[in-house]
Design a protein around this motif. Structure first.
Motif, short mmCIF file in Angstrom:
data_model
loop_
_atom_site.label_atom_id
_atom_site.label_comp_id
_atom_site.label_asym_id
_atom_site.label_seq_id
_atom_site.Cartn_x
_atom_site.Cartn_y
_atom_site.Cartn_z
N GLY A 182 1.62 6.37 -6.77
CA GLY A 182 0.79 5.59 -5.87
C GLY A 182 0.80 4.10 -6.14
O GLY A 182 0.24 3.32 -5.37
N TYR A 210 0.79 12.10 -0.09
CA TYR A 210 0.49 11.17 0.99
C TYR A 210 -0.80 10.41 0.71
O TYR A 210 -1.73 10.94 0.08
N ALA A 211 -0.86 9.20 1.24
CA ALA A 211 -2.12 8.49 1.28
C ALA A 211 -3.05 9.20 2.27
O ALA A 211 -2.58 9.75 3.28
N ASP A 212 -4.32 9.15 1.99
CA ASP A 212 -5.28 9.82 2.89
C ASP A 212 -5.19 9.28 4.31
O ASP A 212 -5.40 10.02 5.28
N GLU A 224 0.83 -1.20 0.00
CA GLU A 224 0.00 0.00 0.00
C GLU A 224 0.86 1.26 0.00
O GLU A 224 1.83 1.35 0.77
#
Length: 124
Positions: free
Chosen positions: A106, A59-61, A45
């Motif tokens: 991502g 950034y990832a949420d 991830e």
């Protein structure tokens, strides 16, 4: 190219850790870097990404506002400062290096080289 991740460990919920990823064999400042994580039974991830200059970060949420990615190009090292850790952050964390065409940051397939991973365990 070699990437060496370090800094993982066991921490209580709400605590902090700083991961490091040292890179050798490349002109470090030329390349974008990313952090991913993989929990047992789950896919790798996306966590965070930083451009070669350090001027752009993503950034990832799930980690936005808690994690900060940075780099020191003089030391050929990228960092991931993780604050307010939660049990769901438990995973092996991997650093990756992207040589070219990094707009798909991502996706793990965007990265060309990976470190060996460092375990982060957050207890409740």
């Amino acid at each position: 190219v070699q990437l060496q991740a370090s800094g993982g460990g066991l921490v209580q919920a709400g605590g902090s850790l700083r991961l490091s990823c040292a890179v050798s064999g490349r002109t470090f400042s030329t390349y974008d870097m990313g952090w991913f994580r993989q929990a047992p039974g789950q896919d790798r991830e996306f966590v965070a990404h930083i451009s070669g200059s350090g001027g752009n970060t993503y950034y990832a949420d799930s980690v936005k506002g808690r994690f900060t990615i940075s780099r020191d190009n003089a030391k050929n090292t990228v960092y991931l400062q993780m604050n307010n850790l939660a049990p769901e952050d438990t995973a092996i964390y991997y650093c990756g290096l992207c040589v070219i065409s990094c707009s798909g940051y991502g996706s793990s397939g965007t990265y060309d080289y990976w470190g060996q991973g460092t375990q982060v365990t957050v207890s409740s």
